[in-house]
Motif scaffolding. Sequence first.
Motif, short mmCIF file in Angstrom:
data_model
loop_
_atom_site.label_atom_id
_atom_site.label_comp_id
_atom_site.label_asym_id
_atom_site.label_seq_id
_atom_site.Cartn_x
_atom_site.Cartn_y
_atom_site.Cartn_z
N ALA A 1 90.33 55.84 37.95
CA ALA A 1 88.90 56.01 37.41
C ALA A 1 88.40 57.25 37.92
O ALA A 1 87.42 58.13 36.99
N SER A 2 88.32 57.51 38.96
CA SER A 2 87.76 58.77 39.58
C SER A 2 88.64 60.05 39.06
O SER A 2 87.74 60.89 38.89
N ILE A 3 89.72 60.07 38.82
CA ILE A 3 90.46 61.35 38.21
C ILE A 3 90.08 61.33 36.76
O ILE A 3 89.64 62.46 36.38
N ILE A 4 89.89 60.44 36.21
CA ILE A 4 89.45 60.37 34.59
C ILE A 4 87.81 60.89 34.42
O ILE A 4 87.73 61.62 33.47
N LEU A 5 87.18 60.46 35.29
CA LEU A 5 85.83 60.71 35.26
C LEU A 5 85.40 62.27 35.73
O LEU A 5 84.51 62.63 35.37
N GLY A 6 86.36 62.67 36.66
CA GLY A 6 86.13 64.04 37.11
C GLY A 6 84.96 63.91 38.33
O GLY A 6 84.51 63.05 38.71
N LYS A 7 84.75 65.04 38.96
CA LYS A 7 84.32 65.27 40.18
C LYS A 7 82.62 65.04 39.74
O LYS A 7 82.28 65.39 38.76
N ARG A 8 81.78 64.63 40.87
CA ARG A 8 80.39 64.70 40.68
C ARG A 8 79.99 66.04 40.24
O ARG A 8 80.58 67.11 41.06
N PHE B 1 79.31 67.72 43.78
CA PHE B 1 80.61 67.38 45.00
C PHE B 1 80.95 68.11 45.67
O PHE B 1 81.11 69.43 45.47
N ASP B 2 80.74 67.89 47.11
CA ASP B 2 81.19 68.70 48.28
C ASP B 2 82.04 67.80 49.13
O ASP B 2 81.70 66.96 49.93
N PRO B 3 83.48 68.18 49.04
CA PRO B 3 84.51 67.31 49.93
C PRO B 3 84.11 67.08 51.45
O PRO B 3 84.66 66.38 52.10
N ARG B 4 83.34 68.27 51.84
CA ARG B 4 82.86 68.59 53.44
C ARG B 4 81.83 67.89 53.96
O ARG B 4 81.57 67.94 55.12
N LYS C 1 91.14 64.58 53.82
CA LYS C 1 90.57 64.23 52.49
C LYS C 1 89.88 65.51 51.86
O LYS C 1 89.75 65.63 50.54
N HIS C 2 89.23 66.68 52.86
CA HIS C 2 88.34 67.61 51.85
C HIS C 2 89.79 68.62 51.25
O HIS C 2 89.17 69.44 50.61
N ASP D 1 87.01 60.44 44.83
CA ASP D 1 87.08 59.52 45.30
C ASP D 1 85.78 58.90 46.13
O ASP D 1 86.10 59.21 47.48
N THR D 2 84.52 58.83 45.63
CA THR D 2 83.61 58.79 46.46
C THR D 2 83.49 58.16 47.84
O THR D 2 82.96 58.69 48.66
N LEU D 3 83.75 56.92 47.79
CA LEU D 3 83.67 56.22 49.15
C LEU D 3 85.26 55.86 49.61
O LEU D 3 85.28 54.80 50.34
N ASP D 4 86.09 56.60 49.21
CA ASP D 4 87.44 56.47 49.70
C ASP D 4 88.30 54.99 49.53
O ASP D 4 89.02 54.45 50.23
#
Length: 477
Positions: free
Chosen positions: A185-192, A195-198, A308-309, A315-318
């Motif tokens: 679902a997170s892949i289909i929706l795309g990033k926020r 979004f900042d992975p760090r 993760k980064h 995937d917001t909350l892993d």
Amino acid sequence: MNTTKLFNHDTGDNAWMMTSTALVLLMTPALAFFYGGLVDRKNILNQLFLSFICMGIVFVQWVLFGFSFAFGPSTKIGYGSFEWLALHFGESENALYSPTYPLLTFAAYQATFAIITPALISGAIVGRMKLIPYMLFIFIWSTICYDPMARWVWSTNGWLKHLGTLDFAGGTVVHILSGVSGLVASIILGKRADFDPRSTTAHNLPFTILGTGLLWVGWSGFNGGSANSANGIAALALVNTNAAAAAGLITWVVIDAIRGRVSISGACVGPIVGLVAVTPACGFIQPGWALLFGVIAACMVYFLLLLKHYMRVDDTLDVAFVHGGGGILGAFLTGLFSEKAVNPSAAFDGAFYGRPIQLWYQTVGILTAIGFAALCTAGILYPLDWIIGIRLAKEDELEGLDLTAHGESWEVAASRAVGDLVKQILEEQGTNKEKIEDNGSFELHYTPSDSNAKSFSVPLSTRQTTIDFESDDRCWK
């Protein structure tokens, strides 16, 4: 409801199963708090709602036809039958599922599993999915994904159950299914949009600690109730549950301490991954192995999160790491350490006890859950996106779903409190009540410890001012 026949239920078994039902139901609001404390403050109400709404949608679905699809009498390997629609079987027992207590209790207990599974998915997509498509997704996913998988693994006619795949309390059905679905679902929706992975957006860790504690307590019913009776297997599952959680917590804290700083949010993840990992095995293994499950799961997820980064997926909350990864690990380790002597009626010896083929049966269950969850999730979200759209507009994402989806905000309104305080002070000074007007001003004065730095005052209207006590991650005192 059948009221003419008296049933000789075992009151101890029924009491334990109803208690377990309440404990597992508690886990969904507990999950809301666990997730809610980890998200950005602009989305906390929405995240709480994404879990809370599952208690409504899924239970209605379960009563209408979900339970019948998952456990109804049928020889088919896919869905069950329509025979138990609306749970119209009354207080009757069932020799296969609830031989010593009402089938209604079993249906209610299984409903709590069906509720929390899609709620877990919400942690992967928070902050960027429209509300109505999300609710439609929950209903459809529960019907075409969860119900068949529950049947395959737990029903007496389930093909994975007949194959020999072991899943005592939901490692495959709940955690792999939700983890993989969350990732897809997170892949289909795309990033926020922001979004900042760090970076971390955790805004209220007391919420997360509260949620972790309640999840830990609720898991006693999640695993202990899966014994389907108040017996020694329930006690075994209860001990193994707490052993794995405790080992996961200590392991995470020790690794953190070695690296220089113990993270509170990390310490909350540690017991959760231990609980996830031991879930499929807790009724089949000795307590010493449960400790090992917790240690291995915590180490694995800890080091995955360090990488993760480097991921391109938001995937917001892993959810994929904690539930998908933990569920896969637990299902695989079950094939190593399960022991028939521990649970003669349900377990098989694993590879460690001389039966390596059990690893193959576990692998089949793992691969089936991964493939089926991915297929179902994509098969639901892509048509929903084409028909009504599932992704929020960028400006709505940046503003947050609390306001754009719910019209409410995570704030503490101070204006009335300030006005009341001023009135109280004036009254104590002898000012007549008739002369007190609720339209004065109040000031917050800040004096820095560095004498070279400038102090400042913030004027507040006692009528109109609202203070955001979470603004910029600082707390006004």
